[in-house]
Design an enzyme around this catalytic site. Structure first.
Site, mmCIF file in Angstrom:
data_model
loop_
_atom_site.group_PDB
_atom_site.id
_atom_site.type_symbol
_atom_site.label_atom_id
_atom_site.label_comp_id
_atom_site.label_asym_id
_atom_site.label_seq_id
_atom_site.Cartn_x
_atom_site.Cartn_y
_atom_site.Cartn_z
ATOM 1 N N GLU A 71 1.702 12.225 -2.821
ATOM 2 C CA GLU A 71 2.248 13.503 -3.241
ATOM 3 C C GLU A 71 3.749 13.255 -3.430
ATOM 4 O OE1 GLU A 71 1.895 17.785 -1.306
ATOM 5 O OE2 GLU A 71 0.629 16.290 -0.344
ATOM 6 N N ARG A 297 -5.179 6.198 9.932
ATOM 7 C CA ARG A 297 -3.766 6.126 9.562
ATOM 8 C C ARG A 297 -3.072 5.120 10.452
ATOM 9 N NH1 ARG A 297 -2.462 11.037 6.917
ATOM 10 N NH2 ARG A 297 -0.220 10.784 6.967
ATOM 11 N N LYS A 307 6.031 12.845 7.555
ATOM 12 C CA LYS A 307 7.032 13.196 6.542
ATOM 13 C C LYS A 307 7.973 14.281 7.065
ATOM 14 C CE LYS A 307 4.830 12.395 2.246
ATOM 15 N NZ LYS A 307 3.949 13.004 1.264
HETATM 16 P P1 ATP Z 1 1.676 14.657 4.282
HETATM 17 O O1 ATP Z 1 2.586 14.471 5.476
HETATM 18 O O2 ATP Z 1 2.253 15.461 3.171
HETATM 19 O O3 ATP Z 1 0.224 14.899 4.576
HETATM 20 P P2 ATP Z 1 0.822 12.055 3.524
HETATM 21 O O4 ATP Z 1 1.400 11.112 4.514
HETATM 22 O O5 ATP Z 1 -0.606 12.365 3.503
HETATM 23 O O6 ATP Z 1 1.733 13.300 3.610
HETATM 24 P P3 ATP Z 1 0.661 11.392 0.745
HETATM 25 O O7 ATP Z 1 1.781 11.284 -0.208
HETATM 26 O O8 ATP Z 1 -0.371 12.395 0.486
HETATM 27 O O9 ATP Z 1 1.332 11.582 2.125
HETATM 28 O O10 ATP Z 1 -0.003 9.975 0.978
HETATM 29 C C1 ATP Z 1 -0.492 9.149 -0.043
HETATM 30 C C2 ATP Z 1 -1.567 8.256 0.490
HETATM 31 O O11 ATP Z 1 -1.085 7.482 1.575
HETATM 32 C C3 ATP Z 1 -2.729 9.075 1.017
HETATM 33 O O12 ATP Z 1 -3.925 8.500 0.526
HETATM 34 C C4 ATP Z 1 -2.611 8.958 2.502
HETATM 35 O O13 ATP Z 1 -3.861 9.028 3.108
HETATM 36 C C5 ATP Z 1 -1.944 7.594 2.681
HETATM 37 N N1 ATP Z 1 -1.169 7.587 3.931
HETATM 38 C C6 ATP Z 1 -0.187 8.421 4.287
HETATM 39 N N2 ATP Z 1 0.261 8.155 5.529
HETATM 40 C C7 ATP Z 1 -0.452 7.101 5.978
HETATM 41 C C8 ATP Z 1 -0.462 6.333 7.189
HETATM 42 N N3 ATP Z 1 0.351 6.609 8.208
HETATM 43 N N4 ATP Z 1 -1.340 5.309 7.276
HETATM 44 C C9 ATP Z 1 -2.159 5.010 6.259
HETATM 45 N N5 ATP Z 1 -2.204 5.683 5.093
HETATM 46 C C10 ATP Z 1 -1.359 6.724 4.937
HETATM 47 MG MG MG Z 2 -1.271 14.005 1.810
#
Ligand code: ATP
Ligand code: MG
Length: 601
Positions: A71, A297, A307
């Site tokens: 995003e 994650r 974030k």
């Molecule tokens: P938000 O805090 O807005 O939920 P998000 O961390 O999910 O943010 P995105 O920009 O939606 O952020 O993430 C893009 C991709 O990265 C998604 O597929 C998400 O699952 C993956 N991702 C985000 N954080 C992690 C993490 N800590 N470990 C592994 N994958 C991650």
């Molecule tokens: Mg997300």
């Protein structure tokens, strides 16, 4: 192997070095911990690899198609790197491709500057999406058509309940929801209202489009989820073309289908959304049926990866910005000097699974050490200089001493170190009253200058305040090129630079941003800011570099012998004053120091 075990094994294999993380070397000891002649091991397998291998073998798919869907509402962090290596790595390893897709369905929070930064981060990690840069917003028109298919098939309806009422009707985890009074609108009425929603006839919040599934479903996501809402705001890509925006659960699966994604890899919090993912694809008559798989994650200890928390650190000025070298953001990590190769190694090592992925920070640091030990040229830097006058060395003489650029890699070439009568050594390498096994300089004792001669300390000179201002030493001309002096054995070796032929530099020593493994977890209010490490940055302004380090390129990485790995800062370094960031120490000192020692550092 369980992930937690991985990190503890890595920690236990490291030795604590004395004196504030400065490594000391003995005459015969190797500087390297690298195990040469090792052929690189194949990447470790995991459950997603197994699924892909089975799908290819059975002929279910001919190639692997994935997507990385950030995003654009913030910068990427090391957790995203895990997802990037998985999504781009699988098609690279098995044949296929990965779409770089911005999940830009929320018009309010997004910003084009984030998109550019995200692309740079992915490129930095070594991936290229070719012509497959897409946006969920590219599909707004097609998504609208899919929504009409659902309406025509009696699988979606326009609901005119308020948001509050919708919540009320949804029920709870233990009680079923109830049907909206608008649930039985006719197909014609729904098509008409949905068209008029699109045309801008209604105010925000007055209507939504909902899937017609089951208000009594045990999985709350299946209780007639909202598919579209009215938002009369402009979008950074589509401008004012739309005033209705599709929700994530509707958009994501259909975007996957439109791109022919075979394996839609996401994190575990989406597990309960999977039935809805499948339902939308089936009922909207998607062109193909991608499958969603979830993995855990990454959580990294001694830092935060949410974030919201990262934004707070930046906005409240606890750090200097998203690119502060202490941040776990990819731009921060890049500026600190971590090579992209070390992030790859890290992602490989932490693996992919469904179990909790709580990784010690030292695992990331070890990966950096492994890569840098092999690749980084060596140099001498003195961070806290102490002047040494070699009294039997002629005043105007300069002797060029020969040294390798990399002790394990002859091809890296040689470097020259000017030895002069006045040199600088590390303050910590001298003790007036040394303990028994202090193999460095002390009154009356001898030590070898690395790549040079053995010197003996004859006299300690103090300034008016009583502080040591210089040491007066003599050198033994018979001890060139590692020759042992007659009848004595000199064990210690220290690094040094010429006082008159060296370069001024500023060095920034970074430490962990938080002093607790899980910031905030020990406080009742959960305030992670209370665990900020007050000593996470130390700026040393009077450091000196060996003479050959003129005009270092920004971003270049070195091992400063005995001190650690350093990178010329991408932002503040200049030819006039090179500025170096410490990427990581040579050895893990954190694991074994007590907290109070750490704070004294
Ligand atoms: P938000 O805090 O807005 O939920 P998000 O961390 O999910 O943010 P995105 O920009 O939606 O952020 O993430 C893009 C991709 O990265 C998604 O597929 C998400 O699952 C993956 N991702 C985000 N954080 C992690 C993490 N800590 N470990 C592994 N994958 C991650
Ligand atoms: Mg997300």
């Amino acid at each position: 192997m369980h992930r937690q075990e991985t990190s503890s094994i890595l920690c236990n294999s490291l030795e604590l070095r004395k004196s504030h993380g400065i490594k000391f070397y003995l005459e015969s000891a190797s500087v390297s911990s690298m195990n040469e002649n090792q052929t690189p091991a194949p990447p470790p397998s995991h459950f997603i690899r197994k699924i892909i291998e089975a799908d290819l073998e059975s002929g279910k798919h001919q190639q692997v198609v994935t997507r990385f869907p950030p995003e654009p509402n913030g910068f990427l962090h090391i957790g995203h790197a895990k997802s990037i290596f998985l999504n781009f790595g699988m098609p690279r390893d098995y044949g296929g491709h990965c779409f770089m897709r911005f999940d830009d369905t929320n018009p309010v929070k997004e910003d084009a500057t984030y998109s550019q930064a995200i692309l740079e981060d992915v490129r930095w990690l070594g991936f290229d999406w070719g012509n497959r840069l897409t946006h969920a917003s590219d599909y707004f028109e097609k998504l609208y058509e899919f929504a009409c298919v659902l309406i025509r098939r009696g699988k979606a309806y326009v609901d005119s309940l308020s948001a509050e009422k919708i919540r009320e009707y949804r029920g709870t985890l233990t009680e079923p929801g109830s049907n909206s009074p608008f649930r039985d609108r006719t197909i014609e009425e729904n098509l008409d209202l949905f068209q008029r929603m699109r045309d801008g006839e209604f105010e925000d919040g007055s209507h939504v489009l909902r899937a017609k599934i089951d208000m009594a479903a045990p999985n709350i996501h299946m209780r007639d989820p909202t598919l579209y809402r009215i938002r009369k705001v402009s979008h950074h890509r589509t401008g004012n073309a739309w005033c209705i925006y599709p929700m994530y659960d509707f958009t994501h699966c259909l975007s996957d289908a439109l791109e022919g994604v075979t394996h839609s890899l996401c994190t575990l919090e989406f597990e309960d959304n999977r039935p809805l993912y499948d339902w939308v694809l089936q009922e909207a008559e998607a062109p193909c049926l991608p499958k969603q798989y979830e993995f855990s994650r990454l959580n990294l200890q001694y830092t935060v990866l949410s974030k919201r928390k990262l934004i707070q650190l930046v906005e409240e000025n606890h750090v200097e910005g998203w690119d502060d070298p202490r941040m776990p953001s990819l731009i921060g990590i890049r500026r600190r000097g971590f090579p992209p190769e070390s992030i790859r190694l890290f992602c490989e090592r932490i693996g992919i699974s469904k179990s909790e992925n709580n990784i010690d920070f030292s695992v990331l640091e070890d990966c950096a050490r492994e890569v840098l030990n092999q690749d980084a040229p060596r140099a001498f830097a003195v961070l806290k200089p102490l002047k040494v006058v070699i009294t039997n060395f002629p005043e105007d003489q300069v002797e060029m001493l020969d040294a390798p650029v990399h002790p394990q890699n002859p091809e890296a070439g040689r470097r020259s170190l000017p030895l002069t009568r006045e040199i600088l050594i590390e303050e910590d390498d001298f003790l007036e009253d040394p303990p028994r096994k202090f193999f460095r300089l002390a009154p009356g004792k001898e030590v070898r200058l690395r790549y040079g001669y053995v010197i003996r300390c004859d006299e300690v000179v103090r300034d008016d305040s009583g502080k040591i201002s210089e040491l007066r030493c003599t050198y033994d001309p018979q001890t060139a090129k590692g020759a042992q002096p007659e009848g004595r054995k000199v064990k210690g070796i220290i690094h040094w630079v010429s006082a008159t032929q060296s370069i001024s530099t500023e060095v920034r020593l970074y430490d962990r941003l938080f002093r607790e493994a899980s910031p905030g977890s020990k406080h009742e209010d959960g305030d992670f800011l209370r665990d900020l490490n007050p000593d996470s940055i130390q700026i040393l302004k009077n450091c000196r570099l060996e003479a050959g380090m003129k005009n270092v390129e920004k971003g270049s990485r070195y091992q400063f012998e005995r001190l650690g790995y350093f990178c010329a800062d991408l932002k503040n370094s200049s030819n006039e004053l090179p500025v170096f960031n410490r990427i990581v120490t040579l050895r893990d000192t954190w694991a074994k120091l007590t907290k109070s020692d750490q704070l004294k550092k």
